[in-house]
Scaffold this motif. Structure first.
Motif, short mmCIF file in Angstrom:
data_model
loop_
_atom_site.label_atom_id
_atom_site.label_comp_id
_atom_site.label_asym_id
_atom_site.label_seq_id
_atom_site.Cartn_x
_atom_site.Cartn_y
_atom_site.Cartn_z
N ASN A 1 0.77 -1.83 0.36
CA ASN A 1 0.36 0.30 -0.14
C ASN A 1 0.94 1.14 0.26
N VAL A 2 1.73 1.07 -1.40
CA VAL A 2 2.81 2.42 -0.84
C VAL A 2 2.46 3.06 -2.97
N THR A 3 3.06 3.88 -2.93
CA THR A 3 3.05 4.79 -4.27
C THR A 3 4.02 3.97 -5.39
N THR A 4 3.44 4.59 -6.42
CA THR A 4 4.42 3.30 -7.51
C THR A 4 6.46 3.70 -7.26
N LEU A 5 6.55 5.28 -6.97
CA LEU A 5 7.39 5.60 -6.64
C LEU A 5 7.66 5.14 -5.07
N ASP A 6 6.88 4.74 -4.08
CA ASP A 6 8.31 4.74 -2.76
C ASP A 6 8.40 2.90 -3.24
N ALA A 7 7.47 2.27 -4.03
CA ALA A 7 7.62 1.16 -4.12
C ALA A 7 9.23 0.14 -5.40
N ILE A 8 9.39 1.80 -6.00
CA ILE A 8 10.40 1.46 -7.13
C ILE A 8 12.14 2.14 -5.78
N LYS A 9 11.82 2.64 -5.50
CA LYS A 9 12.77 3.41 -4.43
C LYS A 9 12.60 2.45 -2.54
N TYR B 1 14.31 -1.00 -5.92
CA TYR B 1 16.08 -0.71 -6.32
C TYR B 1 16.50 -0.07 -5.16
N ALA B 2 16.33 -0.22 -4.20
CA ALA B 2 17.38 -0.38 -2.53
C ALA B 2 17.49 -1.71 -1.90
N SER B 3 16.89 -2.34 -2.48
CA SER B 3 16.95 -4.26 -2.00
C SER B 3 18.48 -4.79 -2.25
N ALA B 4 18.77 -5.25 -1.58
CA ALA B 4 19.63 -6.85 -2.14
C ALA B 4 19.46 -7.31 -3.12
N LEU B 5 18.66 -7.61 -2.81
CA LEU B 5 17.00 -8.74 -3.84
C LEU B 5 18.27 -7.78 -5.21
N TYR B 6 17.89 -6.55 -6.28
CA TYR B 6 17.11 -5.86 -7.06
C TYR B 6 18.65 -6.29 -7.40
N GLU B 7 19.44 -5.44 -6.28
CA GLU B 7 21.08 -5.97 -6.67
C GLU B 7 21.50 -7.38 -7.49
N ARG B 8 21.34 -8.20 -6.67
CA ARG B 8 21.38 -9.45 -7.33
C ARG B 8 20.77 -10.00 -9.26
N GLU C 1 10.41 -11.12 2.36
CA GLU C 1 11.82 -11.47 2.47
C GLU C 1 12.39 -10.63 3.18
N GLU C 2 13.57 -10.47 2.35
CA GLU C 2 14.88 -9.45 2.77
C GLU C 2 14.51 -8.19 3.29
N LEU C 3 13.27 -7.84 3.23
CA LEU C 3 12.47 -7.22 4.52
C LEU C 3 12.10 -7.16 5.55
N ASP C 4 11.76 -8.80 5.74
CA ASP C 4 11.27 -8.93 6.92
C ASP C 4 12.39 -9.58 8.04
N THR C 5 13.12 -9.95 7.13
CA THR C 5 14.14 -10.67 8.17
C THR C 5 15.83 -9.92 7.86
N GLY C 6 15.48 -9.49 6.80
CA GLY C 6 17.34 -9.25 6.03
C GLY C 6 17.76 -10.16 5.53
N LYS C 7 17.81 -11.10 5.69
CA LYS C 7 17.63 -11.83 4.80
C LYS C 7 17.65 -12.68 3.58
N ILE C 8 17.72 -13.93 2.76
CA ILE C 8 16.94 -14.01 0.91
C ILE C 8 17.36 -15.84 1.12
N THR C 9 16.87 -15.94 0.77
CA THR C 9 16.46 -17.37 1.18
C THR C 9 16.14 -17.73 -0.41
N TYR C 10 17.06 -17.67 -1.43
CA TYR C 10 17.45 -18.56 -3.19
C TYR C 10 16.87 -19.48 -3.08
N PRO C 11 15.78 -20.25 -3.65
CA PRO C 11 15.02 -21.12 -4.52
C PRO C 11 15.85 -21.78 -4.87
#
Length: 79
Positions: free
Chosen positions: A26-34, A37-44, A66-76
């Motif tokens: 429930n955020v704006t598209t601009l906030d979602a983009i930010k 793009y700031a996530s480790a997932l996007y970097e990968r 998962e990254e936002l909630d835990t700070g970790k990413i469990t890749y499939p």
């Protein structure tokens, strides 16, 4: 994969993930983009060799959450 094909894949996939973030958080598209793009997932995701680009937008959104909630990413396994 050729750079042009990878870029085209990213151009299709990223907006889908951003739309999910905006809708479900429930955020704006601009906030979602930010946020994305700031996530480790996007970097990968930007690194073609990680093969994350072949995952669905919904799977990538789940990894993003998962990254936002835990700070970790469990890749499939297939990633």
């Amino acid at each position: 994969m050729e750079k042009d094909k990878f870029a085209a894949m990213m151009e299709m996939l990223v907006p889908q993930v951003v739309a999910l973030i905006a809708e479900r958080r429930n955020v704006t598209t601009l906030d979602a983009i930010k946020l994305f793009y700031a996530s480790a997932l996007y970097e990968r995701l930007e690194v073609e060799e990680t093969k994350l680009w072949h995952l669905s937008a919904l799977t990538l959104y789940t990894l993003f959450e998962e990254e936002l909630d835990t700070g970790k990413i469990t890749y499939p396994e297939e990633a």
